[in-house]
Design a protein around this motif. Structure first.
Motif, short mmCIF file in Angstrom:
data_model
loop_
_atom_site.label_atom_id
_atom_site.label_comp_id
_atom_site.label_asym_id
_atom_site.label_seq_id
_atom_site.Cartn_x
_atom_site.Cartn_y
_atom_site.Cartn_z
N GLU A 65 39.15 39.12 45.72
CA GLU A 65 39.18 39.20 47.18
C GLU A 65 40.60 39.08 47.74
OE1 GLU A 65 36.48 36.26 48.67
OE2 GLU A 65 34.72 37.36 47.93
N ARG A 66 41.52 38.47 47.00
CA ARG A 66 42.91 38.37 47.47
C ARG A 66 43.59 39.73 47.54
NH1 ARG A 66 45.37 34.01 43.66
NH2 ARG A 66 43.34 33.93 42.72
N GLY A 67 43.11 40.68 46.74
CA GLY A 67 43.66 42.03 46.79
C GLY A 67 45.05 42.18 46.22
N LEU A 68 45.47 41.26 45.35
CA LEU A 68 46.81 41.33 44.75
C LEU A 68 46.77 42.06 43.43
CD1 LEU A 68 47.90 37.62 45.32
CD2 LEU A 68 48.55 39.62 46.68
N ALA A 69 47.77 42.89 43.17
CA ALA A 69 47.90 43.57 41.89
C ALA A 69 48.97 42.86 41.07
CB ALA A 69 48.29 45.03 42.10
N GLY A 70 48.75 42.76 39.76
CA GLY A 70 49.73 42.14 38.88
C GLY A 70 49.09 41.61 37.62
N VAL A 71 49.86 40.82 36.90
CA VAL A 71 49.41 40.21 35.65
C VAL A 71 48.65 38.92 35.98
CG1 VAL A 71 50.16 39.20 33.46
CG2 VAL A 71 51.36 41.19 34.40
N GLY A 72 47.49 38.77 35.38
CA GLY A 72 46.68 37.59 35.64
C GLY A 72 46.83 36.53 34.57
#
Length: 91
Positions: A65-72
């Motif tokens: 839901e945060r809508g952030l793209a990147g490495v988790g």
């Protein structure tokens, strides 16, 4: 936003948050080039089902839901953190 798992032949896998397969592949490539001194290896991108057994679905849904793209990176106490592929902490 979706959760992807990018796997290489050695068996290691990296969780990636991205909108689609192409973005997940681009984030993995940027991460590899920024943290490894080898050519980008062959890799496979798999989309994870947010209701996959063994995943804390509340934590995952909150991260999506945060809508952030990147490495988790996952911590069972606090949930998912998502960072830039060039973040040194995620080397």
């Amino acid at each position: 936003m979706n959760l992807y798992e990018v796997s290489v032949q050695s068996g290691s896998a990296l969780p990636i948050f991205a909108t689609d397969f192409d973005q997940a592949a681009s984030i993995f490539t940027a991460w590899h080039l920024g943290h490894r001194e080898t050519p980008v290896p062959d890799f496979e991108v798999k989309q994870r089902n947010p209701r996959w057994p063994g995943i804390n679905t509340d934590h995952l849904l909150a991260a999506l839901e945060r809508g952030l793209a990147g490495v988790g990176r996952y911590d069972a106490r606090i949930g998912w953190s998502i960072r830039s592929p060039l973040d040194e902490e995620y080397a």
